[in-house]
Structure formats: structure tokens, C-alpha cells
Design an enzyme around this catalytic site. Structure first.
Site, PDB file in Angstrom:
ATOM      1  N   HIS A 171      31.560 -11.131   0.743  1.00  0.00           N
ATOM      2  CA  HIS A 171      32.206 -10.018   0.041  1.00  0.00           C
ATOM      3  C   HIS A 171      32.344  -8.839   0.996  1.00  0.00           C
ATOM      4  O   HIS A 171      31.409  -8.507   1.717  1.00  0.00           O
ATOM      5  CB  HIS A 171      31.362  -9.601  -1.171  1.00  0.00           C
ATOM      6  CG  HIS A 171      31.997  -8.497  -1.949  1.00  0.00           C
ATOM      7  ND1 HIS A 171      33.024  -8.716  -2.851  1.00  0.00           N
ATOM      8  CD2 HIS A 171      31.787  -7.161  -1.939  1.00  0.00           C
ATOM      9  CE1 HIS A 171      33.417  -7.572  -3.367  1.00  0.00           C
ATOM     10  NE2 HIS A 171      32.681  -6.606  -2.831  1.00  0.00           N
ATOM     11  N   ASP A 219      30.817  -4.158 -15.911  1.00  0.00           N
ATOM     12  CA  ASP A 219      31.289  -3.508 -14.680  1.00  0.00           C
ATOM     13  C   ASP A 219      32.718  -2.981 -14.850  1.00  0.00           C
ATOM     14  O   ASP A 219      33.059  -1.933 -14.332  1.00  0.00           O
ATOM     15  CB  ASP A 219      31.228  -4.484 -13.499  1.00  0.00           C
ATOM     16  CG  ASP A 219      31.708  -3.805 -12.213  1.00  0.00           C
ATOM     17  OD1 ASP A 219      31.093  -2.792 -11.832  1.00  0.00           O
ATOM     18  OD2 ASP A 219      32.697  -4.250 -11.627  1.00  0.00           O
ATOM     19  N   SER A 274      27.414  -2.824  -8.903  1.00  0.00           N
ATOM     20  CA  SER A 274      28.740  -3.304  -9.289  1.00  0.00           C
ATOM     21  C   SER A 274      29.111  -4.549  -8.478  1.00  0.00           C
ATOM     22  O   SER A 274      29.540  -5.572  -9.028  1.00  0.00           O
ATOM     23  CB  SER A 274      29.743  -2.157  -9.055  1.00  0.00           C
ATOM     24  OG  SER A 274      31.053  -2.609  -8.996  1.00  0.00           O
ATOM     25  N   LYS A 286      28.719  -8.924  -9.890  1.00  0.00           N
ATOM     26  CA  LYS A 286      29.859  -9.849  -9.892  1.00  0.00           C
ATOM     27  C   LYS A 286      29.584 -11.050  -8.978  1.00  0.00           C
ATOM     28  O   LYS A 286      29.913 -12.183  -9.296  1.00  0.00           O
ATOM     29  CB  LYS A 286      31.133  -9.119  -9.445  1.00  0.00           C
ATOM     30  CG  LYS A 286      31.635  -8.169 -10.527  1.00  0.00           C
ATOM     31  CD  LYS A 286      32.813  -7.348 -10.078  1.00  0.00           C
ATOM     32  CE  LYS A 286      32.417  -6.265  -9.115  1.00  0.00           C
ATOM     33  NZ  LYS A 286      33.357  -5.204  -8.883  1.00  0.00           N
TER      34      LYS A 286
END
Ligand code: URA
Length: 440
Positions: free
Chosen positions: A82, A161, A183, A187
């Protein structure tokens, strides 16, 4: 729980208990706390922060607001990457298939662009037919069959979120390290991964403008991963100037394909290899150099590109549009270049301004409801350190009529050219890792 008591407690610097946080986030998801009270608590958190226990409870509360995808039926290790968001960052599009070609599965839930930053989902949607909203059962199937899958956020994944992010966006509470960390991690942990590699961007084009801030964010993200039992590695990478030479959805897809063809800009290739090396170390326990060699071999052989084509086909897209340098991708009708006002060396190239220029052309969105134009964007001819002559093309706009004049002005402001040599920029700024899993 009375929301006002939590707001006052946090305002005055007290700790919130896990039960209080859990109850609050359950109420946020159910829609039973008014937005003004949610916003007030977010602002109190922005000023007072969350300690480790509060941050874990906040992340767990967001994670529990939806489903955690069960990937136990998919064989092999599942590792995702990410990025905290940048300009010209098309790495996920080359990285996920390349890592999958090396035998580590990559289940990726990616985001859309907002403001000056781009989003992987918008980029993939420039491939005709590509589906980013697919049922979880199909997500699992593609992961098993192809090894890589990239979808957009669904209503089932961390719905709290969505609500919180929408409020943070309009209440000046995005820039809170614990809120960003929770946040992102809620996820990612909902994807059903075994381990995670983070690309924490630092510089003018990133949320974190300084290395010290980026390190604090990386620590918060890694700490959550560790407490949730997920080995996590964070690489800090430069986002002072855009990554690669293209900014804009279809343009970036074409550049990602170039990288998978063994070509492409050196910085995109390098970041892909560095992040991929970490993913193979976590997923297959390989040593650093061995992992890097495998990735390089899959670039040279074209195995990474074949995986991308297989993933595109499995997700309903037409892989033929990616042939011949992406000849079948959407193209903008107008091309206009900005010229260097003087000769010298490029000293700086402001990523945020380039991102804003692309957004004004229609490549990005100011609010989540805006539609993006897949064809438009900016191609950079020169980056920091390059020598230029007066009148040389610095960057070329690919546009329609929308925003061209303003975009040109922003691009002109983005470049600073002086006579002296430019200080070399380091792409890789640092590396941090959790105390569980991973290698040194
Ligand atoms: N990306 C996220 O997913 N959340 C944030 O809060 C910031 C960046």
C-alpha cells in the site's frame, strides 16, 4: 456511552478505553451519532493523538465495522503493498503481477485519486472493460487462478472508514497520523493478507512533507500491523517530484506496461523492484538478493507482463489495448508543451503542482463524485538534475479543452531552473519493519 463525554475526555487529554472506542465506532457505522459530534471527536484526536492501545482499538473498531475477507481457501502466502499516495505512482500496476509471477499472491484493494494524488483504480479503469467492483467470491477465484487481483473498496470493507474519511475531508482532520494509520490499516487488514509492505511517501507531493513525519506515520502503521500479528515493512520513498515521466490514468498504464517490458523510467523500475523484494522476503522467506534476482528475471522474461495481461482479462478488460506500447488506450486530442524559460539545471519539480495540473485537465477529482477523463494528463520531458536549454520542452500536456491554460501555468511554476548543479535526490529514503516476520 455519551459521545459528548468522549469528546470532552479526549479534548482534555484523557485516554479512551477500548470499550468506549468500540461503542463509538459501532454507533458511527449505524449512523446514530450526529456528524457534528463525530467531527468534534476527530478534531480532538487531531490535537491530542491516540496512544498505542487507543490506536489499536480504533483500528479494530473500523475493521469490525465490515467484513474481513476469508482467503484461507487460497493456497500460498498473500502479501499486499500500500502506498500512502503520490503523483505518478503507477507502481501497483507493475508490482502486483510481477510479484504474483514469482509465486506470492497479491490481493489488492486499491483507492481512487483525490485532490492532486492519483489512484490505482482510476488508472485501471482506463483499460476498456476492466471491472474494479467484483463479488468477493470472484476476487478469491482470480487470486487463486491468476495470483494477482486489484479491486476498489467495497461497502463490506471497513465502512466506518468511508464515513470518517468523508467527514475528515471537510473538517480539516485528514492530517492526523493516528487517523491516517487506522484508516489505511483497517482496510488492508480486511483483505485477509498474511503480511504487508508499505510505501510511505515523503516530500512536497505527499501527505507527509518531512522525513520525520513520514517516520512517525510508518511507526504508527507498523505498530498496528505488529499488534494485529501481521508482519509489516515500510519503505520510505521520495515524492518531492513525480514518480516516472507520466501523470494521468491511461498514460500511467502505458508506462507501467513499459516497466513490465523491461524498459520504462529507472525510478519506477527501482521502486517496483525494492517493494517487490520486500514482498518476496515476507511471502517466501527469500534472502534480499535472491528475491531481487527473481524479480529482475521475471521482468526480462516478460512473465510479469503476461500476469498483468491475465489479470486484466480475468477482470473483464481487453488485454489487446496494452499491446504496442498501449496503442489501444484512450488518447487525448490536444498536445501542448511548456518551454524552459532559461537554460540551466532543473533544481526542483514540484509534484503537488504537477498533480494539480493533471487534475485540472480532468485526470483527477476534487470531490469523490467527479468523473475522471482517462486520456488526459502530463508527460514530463525533464526531471530534477537534467540540463536544459532555453526553449526546450519541459513537459507536454495531453488534454481536451478543459483546464489547459491553468494547467500550463501550474507546470511553469512547478519547474525551477538555475545555473548551478542540482543536488541529487535519493529515491529510497529509509526502511522500517515490525518486530515480527521479515528480515533485517
Ligand atoms: N489514505 C487512506 O486510506 N486514509 C487516509 O486517511 C489517508 C490516506
Amino acid at each position: 456511552m455519551r459521545a459528548v463525554d468522549l469528546i470532552k475526555a479526549k479534548r482534555d487529554g484523557a485516554r479512551l478505553s477500548a470499550a468506549e472506542i468500540g461503542e463509538f465506532l459501532t454507533a458511527v457505522t449505524a449512523g446514530t451519532v450526529p456528524d457534528y459530534q463525530v467531527s468534534a471527536l476527530l478534531m480532538a484526536i487531531l490535537f491530542r493523538g491516540l496512544d498505542d492501545a487507543e490506536l489499536t482499538a480504533w483500528t479494530e473498531g473500523m475493521l469490525r465495522s465490515g467484513e474481513v475477507v476469508d482467503l484461507s481457501s487460497v493456497r500460498g502466502s498473500k502479501v499486499d503493498k500500500h502506498s500512502t499516495g503520490g503523483v505518478g505512482d503507477k507502481v501497483s500496476i507493475c508490482l502486483a503481477p510481477l510479484v504474483a509471477a514469482c509465486g506470492v499472491r497479491v490481493p489488492m484493494v486499491a483507492g481512487r485519486g483525490l485532490g492532486h494524488t492519483g489512484g490505482t483504480i482510476d488508472k485501471l479503469e482506463s483499460i476498456a472493460g476492466f471491472q474494479v467492483s467484483i463479488p468477493i467470491a470472484r476476487y478469491r477465484e482470480i487470486l487463486s487462478q491468476v495470483g494477482a487481483v486489484i479491486i476498489g473498496q467495497t461497502d463490506q470493507i471497513a465502512p466506518a472508514d468511508r464515513k470518517l474519511y468523508a467527514l475528515r475531508d471537510v473538517t480539516g482532520t485528514v492530517e492526523s497520523i493516528p487517523l491516517i494509520a487506522a484508516s489505511i490499516m483497517s482496510k488492508k487488514l480486511a483483505e485477509g493478507i498474511d503480511a504487508l509492505v508499505l510505501d510511505v511517501k515523503v516530500g512536497q507531493g505527499a501527505f507527509m512533507k518531512t522525513e520525520a513525519q513520514a517516520r512517525r506515520l510508518a511507526e504508527a502503521l507498523i505498530g498496528i500491523g505488529e499488534r494485529m500479528g501481521k508482519p509489516t515493512v515500510a519503505l520510505l520513498s521520495d515524492m518531492e517530484q513525480p514518480l516516472g515521466l507520466t501523470v494521468g490514468n491511461a498514460l500511467e498504464i502505458a508506462e507501467a506496461v513499459e516497466v513490465l517490458e523491461g524498459k520504462g523510467p529507472a525510478d519506477v523500475r527501482e521502486l517496483t523492484l525494492e517493494l517487490g523484494t520486500e514482498m518476496l522476503q515476507l511471502g517466501r522467506g527469500l534472502a534480499h538478493d535472491e528475491a531481487r534476482r527473481e524479480l529482475e528475471a521475471r521482468l526480462t522474461s516478460g512473465a510479469g507482463l503476461q500476469k498483468l495481461l491475465a489479470m486484466v482479462e480475468a477482470q473483464g478488460g481487453d488485454p489487446k489495448v496494452l499491446e504496442n506500447g498501449g496503442a489501444g488506450l484512450p488518447k487525448a486530442p490536444e498536445k501542448m508543451s511548456i518551454a524552459a524559460p532559461r537554460g540551466g539545471r532543473v533544481q526542483s519539480l514540484n509534484a503537488e503542482l504537477v498533480g494539480q495540473a493533471a487534475m485540472l485537465l480532468g485526470a483527477g477529482r476534487e470531490t469523490l463524485d467527479d468523473r475522471v477523463d482517462p486520456a488526459v494528463g502530463v508527460v514530463l520531458q525533464h526531471k530534477i538534475g537534467d540540463a536544459v536549454l532555453a526553449g526546450d520542452a519541459l513537459a507536454t500536456i495531453h488534454g481536451r479543452t478543459k483546464g489547459i491554460g491553468q494547467a500550463m501555468l501550474l507546470l511553469e511554476r512547478a519547474y525551477r531552473i538555475e545555473d548551478r548543479p542540482a543536488a541529487a535526490r535519493q529515491l529510497m529514503v529509509g526502511r522500517m519493519q515490525s518486530r515480527i516476520g521479515g528480515s533485517q
